[in-house]
Design an enzyme around this catalytic site. Structure first.
Site, PDB file in Angstrom:
ATOM      1  N   GLY A 173      24.572 -89.168  82.341  1.00 55.26           N
ATOM      2  CA  GLY A 173      23.279 -89.843  82.232  1.00 55.26           C
ATOM      3  C   GLY A 173      22.109 -88.909  81.960  1.00 55.26           C
ATOM      4  O   GLY A 173      20.958 -89.313  82.129  1.00 55.26           O
ATOM      5  N   SER A 174      22.374 -87.692  81.476  1.00 55.06           N
ATOM      6  CA  SER A 174      21.241 -86.784  81.249  1.00 55.06           C
ATOM      7  C   SER A 174      20.376 -87.259  80.070  1.00 55.06           C
ATOM      8  O   SER A 174      19.154 -87.105  80.101  1.00 55.06           O
ATOM      9  CB  SER A 174      21.715 -85.353  81.039  1.00 55.06           C
ATOM     10  OG  SER A 174      22.392 -85.214  79.819  1.00 55.06           O
TER      11      SER A 174
ATOM     12  N   ARG B 280      33.240 -95.790  73.627  1.00 57.98           N
ATOM     13  CA  ARG B 280      34.074 -96.875  73.096  1.00 57.98           C
ATOM     14  C   ARG B 280      33.653 -97.183  71.664  1.00 57.98           C
ATOM     15  O   ARG B 280      32.449 -97.212  71.367  1.00 57.98           O
ATOM     16  CB  ARG B 280      33.933 -98.159  73.941  1.00 57.98           C
ATOM     17  CG  ARG B 280      34.068 -97.973  75.428  1.00 57.98           C
ATOM     18  CD  ARG B 280      35.434 -97.587  75.885  1.00 57.98           C
ATOM     19  NE  ARG B 280      36.472 -98.505  75.456  1.00 57.98           N
ATOM     20  CZ  ARG B 280      37.776 -98.279  75.612  1.00 57.98           C
ATOM     21  NH1 ARG B 280      38.187 -97.135  76.159  1.00 57.98           N
ATOM     22  NH2 ARG B 280      38.668 -99.149  75.225  1.00 57.98           N
TER      23      ARG B 280
ATOM     24  N   ASN C  50      23.282 -94.059  68.117  1.00 61.20           N
ATOM     25  CA  ASN C  50      24.220 -93.305  68.944  1.00 61.20           C
ATOM     26  C   ASN C  50      23.840 -91.838  68.854  1.00 61.20           C
ATOM     27  O   ASN C  50      23.373 -91.374  67.816  1.00 61.20           O
ATOM     28  CB  ASN C  50      25.641 -93.507  68.398  1.00 61.20           C
ATOM     29  CG  ASN C  50      26.672 -92.688  69.153  1.00 61.20           C
ATOM     30  OD1 ASN C  50      26.725 -92.719  70.389  1.00 61.20           O
ATOM     31  ND2 ASN C  50      27.489 -91.945  68.431  1.00 61.20           N
TER      32      ASN C  50
ATOM     33  N   HIS D 262      25.515 -88.035  69.138  1.00 58.79           N
ATOM     34  CA  HIS D 262      26.835 -87.420  69.054  1.00 58.79           C
ATOM     35  C   HIS D 262      26.682 -85.900  69.095  1.00 58.79           C
ATOM     36  O   HIS D 262      25.800 -85.346  68.424  1.00 58.79           O
ATOM     37  CB  HIS D 262      27.516 -87.856  67.747  1.00 58.79           C
ATOM     38  CG  HIS D 262      28.902 -87.315  67.615  1.00 58.79           C
ATOM     39  ND1 HIS D 262      29.960 -87.814  68.348  1.00 58.79           N
ATOM     40  CD2 HIS D 262      29.395 -86.299  66.871  1.00 58.79           C
ATOM     41  CE1 HIS D 262      31.048 -87.125  68.053  1.00 58.79           C
ATOM     42  NE2 HIS D 262      30.735 -86.206  67.157  1.00 58.79           N
TER      43      HIS D 262
ATOM     44  N   ASP E 211      30.993 -92.801  64.239  1.00 55.59           N
ATOM     45  CA  ASP E 211      30.116 -91.644  63.998  1.00 55.59           C
ATOM     46  C   ASP E 211      29.815 -91.423  62.512  1.00 55.59           C
ATOM     47  O   ASP E 211      29.790 -90.281  62.039  1.00 55.59           O
ATOM     48  CB  ASP E 211      30.736 -90.367  64.609  1.00 55.59           C
ATOM     49  CG  ASP E 211      30.912 -90.474  66.119  1.00 55.59           C
ATOM     50  OD1 ASP E 211      30.093 -91.143  66.765  1.00 55.59           O
ATOM     51  OD2 ASP E 211      31.880 -89.901  66.650  1.00 55.59           O
TER      52      ASP E 211
HETATM   53  C1  GAR Z   1      26.354 -86.447  75.152  1.00 55.74           C
HETATM   54  O1  GAR Z   1      26.523 -85.087  74.905  1.00 55.74           O
HETATM   55  C2  GAR Z   1      26.660 -87.261  73.926  1.00 55.74           C
HETATM   56  O2  GAR Z   1      26.379 -86.590  72.745  1.00 55.74           O
HETATM   57  C3  GAR Z   1      28.126 -87.503  74.087  1.00 55.74           C
HETATM   58  O3  GAR Z   1      28.308 -87.753  75.450  1.00 55.74           O
HETATM   59  C4  GAR Z   1      27.378 -86.959  76.168  1.00 55.74           C
HETATM   60  C5  GAR Z   1      26.732 -87.799  77.250  1.00 55.74           C
HETATM   61  O4  GAR Z   1      25.964 -86.975  78.062  1.00 55.74           O
HETATM   62  N1  GAR Z   1      28.566 -88.612  73.292  1.00 55.74           N
HETATM   63  C6  GAR Z   1      29.680 -88.612  72.592  1.00 55.74           C
HETATM   64  O5  GAR Z   1      30.470 -87.699  72.604  1.00 55.74           O
HETATM   65  C7  GAR Z   1      29.922 -89.866  71.768  1.00 55.74           C
HETATM   66  N2  GAR Z   1      30.925 -89.639  70.785  1.00 55.74           N
HETATM   67  P1  GAR Z   1      25.004 -87.578  79.171  1.00 55.74           P
HETATM   68  O6  GAR Z   1      25.804 -88.602  79.957  1.00 55.74           O
HETATM   69  O7  GAR Z   1      24.612 -86.395  79.997  1.00 55.74           O
HETATM   70  O8  GAR Z   1      23.822 -88.190  78.478  1.00 55.74           O
END
Ligand code: GAR
Length: 210
Positions: A31-32, A110, A126, A128, A164
């Site tokens: 959740g950052s 997902r 999104n 990524h 993506d």
């Molecule tokens: C982030 O780094 C985001 O880019 C990645 O999940 C992380 C969530 O971090 N998303 C993916 O890989 C989607 N394909 P967070 O929970 O600290 O925000």
């Protein structure tokens, strides 16, 4: 191409008024990125409001963070649904009930089906952790390290059916250092993620008029 998806149509209104963007957050990580968005809103940097935080992993830290700050949250666990479409139908119902303008996926792992794409066509973004189109999918950081790239980064893009692959709204690059692990590279990328996700939503908000 992305401009055509986000550009406002001023033709019917002479006095366009900017209103806060009503966000539906979809996340299931720490959740950052959500926290970066919430902080920017609370500091009046971002003209937006969080209508709902949807998470699919019951243990996701993002839910705890959001609940502590008083945001509405909803667990929609993919394991409770027979297929991806019925899972996405439930998500669409929750987003619509929360009166969401734009859907922001920050740590959503997902794949979106046509059900979700159709309901929020061109209104889902999104983030990524790679410089797309390099390294789409769920192991982007490990793949970048394995490949030996010297520069990586993050991308904010419009969500389309292919994972993506939608039009890119914003990117930021970071160096990959020889001693990097997946953790250290991810940490460096996340600093940039927190900046560009806010900037990208601000750009969407500046185009949002009534
Ligand atoms: C982030 O780094 C985001 O880019 C990645 O999940 C992380 C969530 O971090 N998303 C993916 O890989 C989607 N394909 P967070 O929970 O600290 O925000």
């Amino acid at each position: 191409m992305c401009e055509s998806l986000v550009s406002p149509d001023f033709s019917r209104s002479k006095a366009a008024v900017q209103t806060p963007l009503k966000l539906g957050i979809m996340a299931s990580g720490s959740g950052s990125n959500f926290a970066a968005i919430a902080t920017a809103i609370s500091k009046n940097i971002l003209p937006a409001q969080v209508q709902i935080v949807i998470y699919n992993n019951p243990k996701a830290k993002v839910a705890e963070r959001a609940q502590q700050q008083g945001f509405p949250t909803k667990l929609i666990n993919h394991r409770d649904y027979q297929n991806r479409e019925s899972f996405d139908e439930e998500i669409v119902a929750a987003l619509k009930a929360a009166d969401v303008d734009w859907v922001i996926m920050v740590g959503w792992m997902r794949r979106a089906t046509q059900v979700l794409i159709d309901a929020f066509l061109g209104r889902m973004v999104n983030i990524h952790p790679s410089l797309l189109p390099s390294f789409p999918g769920i192991h982007a950081i490990e793949q970048a390290l394995d490949y030996g790239v010297k520069i990586s980064g993050c991308t904010v893009h419009i969500v389309t059916l292919e994972v993506d692959s939608g039009p890119i709204l914003m990117q930021a690059a970071v160096p990959v250092l020889p001693e990097d692990t997946a953790e250290t590279l991810h940490a460096r990328i996340q600093v940039q993620e927190h900046r560009i996700i806010v900037d990208a939503i601000a750009k969407l908000a500046s185009n949002h008029v009534v």
